[in-house]
Design an enzyme around this catalytic site. Structure first.
Site, PDB file in Angstrom:
ATOM      1  N   ASP A 176       0.798  -1.207   0.100  1.00 59.50           N
ATOM      2  CA  ASP A 176       0.094  -0.003  -0.004  1.00 59.50           C
ATOM      3  C   ASP A 176       0.789   1.328   0.193  1.00 59.50           C
ATOM      4  OD1 ASP A 176      -2.335   1.451   0.675  1.00 59.50           O
ATOM      5  OD2 ASP A 176      -1.493   1.694   2.491  1.00 59.50           O
ATOM      6  N   LEU A 177       0.567   2.333  -0.368  1.00 57.39           N
ATOM      7  CA  LEU A 177       1.307   3.604  -0.364  1.00 57.39           C
ATOM      8  C   LEU A 177       1.192   4.656   0.839  1.00 57.39           C
ATOM      9  CD1 LEU A 177       3.300   5.260  -2.296  1.00 57.39           C
ATOM     10  CD2 LEU A 177       1.138   6.373  -3.246  1.00 57.39           C
ATOM     11  N   ASP A 178      -0.075   5.106   0.984  1.00 55.40           N
ATOM     12  CA  ASP A 178      -0.109   6.088   2.044  1.00 55.40           C
ATOM     13  C   ASP A 178      -0.200   5.348   3.394  1.00 55.40           C
ATOM     14  OD1 ASP A 178      -0.916   8.092   3.754  1.00 55.40           O
ATOM     15  OD2 ASP A 178      -3.201   8.062   3.369  1.00 55.40           O
ATOM     16  N   THR A 221       1.389  10.470   3.167  1.00 56.24           N
ATOM     17  CA  THR A 221       0.635  11.360   2.572  1.00 56.24           C
ATOM     18  C   THR A 221      -0.626  11.834   3.169  1.00 56.24           C
ATOM     19  OG1 THR A 221       0.207   9.514   1.054  1.00 56.24           O
ATOM     20  CG2 THR A 221       1.833  11.294   0.260  1.00 56.24           C
ATOM     21  N   LYS A 226      -8.742   7.278   5.403  1.00 57.64           N
ATOM     22  CA  LYS A 226      -7.367   6.479   4.969  1.00 57.64           C
ATOM     23  C   LYS A 226      -7.717   5.165   4.287  1.00 57.64           C
ATOM     24  CE  LYS A 226      -4.260   7.885   8.562  1.00 57.64           C
ATOM     25  NZ  LYS A 226      -3.159   7.957   9.729  1.00 57.64           N
ATOM     26  N   SER A 275      -2.292   0.523  -4.525  1.00 58.26           N
ATOM     27  CA  SER A 275      -2.794   1.721  -3.636  1.00 58.26           C
ATOM     28  C   SER A 275      -4.314   2.283  -4.342  1.00 58.26           C
ATOM     29  CB  SER A 275      -1.774   2.792  -3.846  1.00 58.26           C
ATOM     30  OG  SER A 275      -2.312   3.816  -3.509  1.00 58.26           O
ATOM     31  N   ALA A 276      -4.978   3.079  -3.306  1.00 63.55           N
ATOM     32  CA  ALA A 276      -6.348   3.758  -3.916  1.00 63.55           C
ATOM     33  C   ALA A 276      -5.941   4.945  -4.756  1.00 63.55           C
ATOM     34  CB  ALA A 276      -7.376   3.740  -2.725  1.00 63.55           C
ATOM     35  N   LYS A 299     -11.170  -0.975  -1.742  1.00 64.99           N
ATOM     36  CA  LYS A 299     -10.862  -2.036  -0.782  1.00 64.99           C
ATOM     37  C   LYS A 299     -11.867  -1.780   0.003  1.00 64.99           C
ATOM     38  CE  LYS A 299      -5.728  -0.544  -1.059  1.00 64.99           C
ATOM     39  NZ  LYS A 299      -4.764  -0.064  -0.632  1.00 64.99           N
ATOM     40  N   GLU A 356       0.134  -3.301   4.709  1.00 58.72           N
ATOM     41  CA  GLU A 356      -1.224  -2.443   4.423  1.00 58.72           C
ATOM     42  C   GLU A 356      -1.377  -1.573   5.967  1.00 58.72           C
ATOM     43  OE1 GLU A 356      -3.647  -0.590   3.900  1.00 58.72           O
ATOM     44  OE2 GLU A 356      -3.834  -1.371   1.774  1.00 58.72           O
ATOM     45  N   ASP A 357      -1.763  -0.483   5.969  1.00 65.71           N
ATOM     46  CA  ASP A 357      -2.125   0.232   7.051  1.00 65.71           C
ATOM     47  C   ASP A 357      -3.536   0.739   7.533  1.00 65.71           C
ATOM     48  OD1 ASP A 357      -2.397   2.115   5.247  1.00 65.71           O
ATOM     49  OD2 ASP A 357      -2.132   3.833   6.649  1.00 65.71           O
TER      50      ASP A 357
HETATM   51  P1  B16 Z   1      -5.993  10.167  -4.333  1.00 71.95           P
HETATM   52  P2  B16 Z   1      -3.730   4.389  -0.048  1.00 71.95           P
HETATM   53  C1  B16 Z   1      -5.247   6.494  -0.363  1.00 71.95           C
HETATM   54  O1  B16 Z   1      -3.944   5.841  -0.590  1.00 71.95           O
HETATM   55  C2  B16 Z   1      -5.277   7.341   0.886  1.00 71.95           C
HETATM   56  O2  B16 Z   1      -5.069   6.488   2.109  1.00 71.95           O
HETATM   57  C3  B16 Z   1      -6.527   8.102   0.765  1.00 71.95           C
HETATM   58  O3  B16 Z   1      -7.051   9.004   2.042  1.00 71.95           O
HETATM   59  C4  B16 Z   1      -6.984   8.639  -0.488  1.00 71.95           C
HETATM   60  O4  B16 Z   1      -8.266   9.255  -0.353  1.00 71.95           O
HETATM   61  C5  B16 Z   1      -6.748   7.795  -1.715  1.00 71.95           C
HETATM   62  O5  B16 Z   1      -5.541   7.103  -1.386  1.00 71.95           O
HETATM   63  C6  B16 Z   1      -7.019   8.453  -2.974  1.00 71.95           C
HETATM   64  O6  B16 Z   1      -5.984   9.325  -3.270  1.00 71.95           O
HETATM   65  O7  B16 Z   1      -6.877  11.537  -4.213  1.00 71.95           O
HETATM   66  O8  B16 Z   1      -4.648  10.726  -4.566  1.00 71.95           O
HETATM   67  O9  B16 Z   1      -6.396   9.332  -5.708  1.00 71.95           O
HETATM   68  O10 B16 Z   1      -3.480   4.178   1.295  1.00 71.95           O
HETATM   69  O11 B16 Z   1      -4.593   3.377  -0.670  1.00 71.95           O
HETATM   70  O12 B16 Z   1      -2.129   4.280  -0.659  1.00 71.95           O
HETATM   71 MG    MG Z   2      -2.975   3.197   3.255  1.00 71.84          MG
END
Ligand code: B16
Ligand code: MG
Length: 218
Positions: free
Chosen positions: A9-11, A17, A45, A114-115, A145, A169-170
């Site tokens: 996962d990223l964030d 972020t 998140k 990642s999302a 997810k 994952e977090d």
């Molecule tokens: P974006 P992850 C997610 O990242 C974030 O945790 C979430 O807060 C954010 O809304 C989502 O990405 C979408 O991000 O606006 O950059 O498309 O944890 O899945 O890496």
């Molecule tokens: Mg995350």
């Protein structure tokens, strides 16, 4: 040594972020008269951008037109990208680089799951894009997810079965997605919140080479 698919996962796993998402959303929320706190930010998140806006509007019980929503989504992302543009390698979370280095040196496969629709520019900014054999992000999937789509797609791109895939994952939704997908889940963060993961670590810095060897040889 066997070869496995390691999906990150990223964030919250590679970089924090969430603090930039928070600042960008807070500006809009405050203008709409919504008191947007760090606790509220936890609800966002791992959640998609569109769903994040719905949650924020729900906090203020605000109805909006599609045009208004579109303009807030655009404004939020523009502000977020300005924060992202200033990111540097020192924002990679502790312990992540040694794990990436060990996986590469030991012929393991690495993907992002990642999302975020901004995943590539973030990995580029912090200088680690070259570690990834595949990237699956918010641009590639239709189901968020805890649907396992993002991770199944990553495993497929790496040519590995779910049983040979490990997810870091977090978020609770992400842990659930990995479990539903039949993968090994490793949660990073508070074990009281991240229940149901096969393994838990407070941070990446706690992950040892011994543990990585165990995952590879399972
Ligand atoms: P974006 P992850 C997610 O990242 C974030 O945790 C979430 O807060 C954010 O809304 C989502 O990405 C979408 O991000 O606006 O950059 O498309 O944890 O899945 O890496
Ligand atoms: Mg995350």
């Amino acid at each position: 040594m066997k070869q496995k698919a390691f999906i990150f996962d990223l964030d919250g796993v590679i970089v924090d972020t969430a603090k930039y998402h928070y600042l960008a959303w807070k500006k809009i929320a405050n203008r709409l008269g919504i008191d947007f706190t760090h606790e509220h930010n936890e609800l966002l998140k791992g959640v998609s951008r569109v769903r994040s806006l719905e949650i924020i509007l729900g906090l203020g019980n605000i109805q909006a037109t599609n045009e208004e929503k579109e303009s807030w989504l655009t404004e939020k992302n523009t502000d977020y990208l300005n924060y992202i543009n200033a990111m540097q390698a020192d924002e990679i979370l502790d312990g992540v680089l040694p794990v990436l280095d060990w996986l590469k040196a030991n012929d393991q496969l690495i993907s992002l799951g990642s999302a975020s629709k901004n995943a590539r520019p973030i990995l580029e900014k912090v200088g680690i894009l070259h570690y990834f054999d595949a990237i699956v992000d918010g641009n590639d999937v239709t189901n968020a997810k805890p649907d396992p789509e993002v991770f199944l797609r990553a495993a497929q791109l790496l040519g590995k079965s779910p049983a040979d895939s490990i997810v870091f994952e977090d978020s609770m939704a992400g842990v659930e997605a990995a479990n539903i997908g039949g993968m090994t889940s490793v949660s990073i963060g508070d074990p009281a919140i991240l229940q149901g993961a096969h393994y838990n670590f407070g941070s990446f810095a706690e992950i040892t080479i011994q543990f990585l060897e165990t995952l590879v040889n399972k």
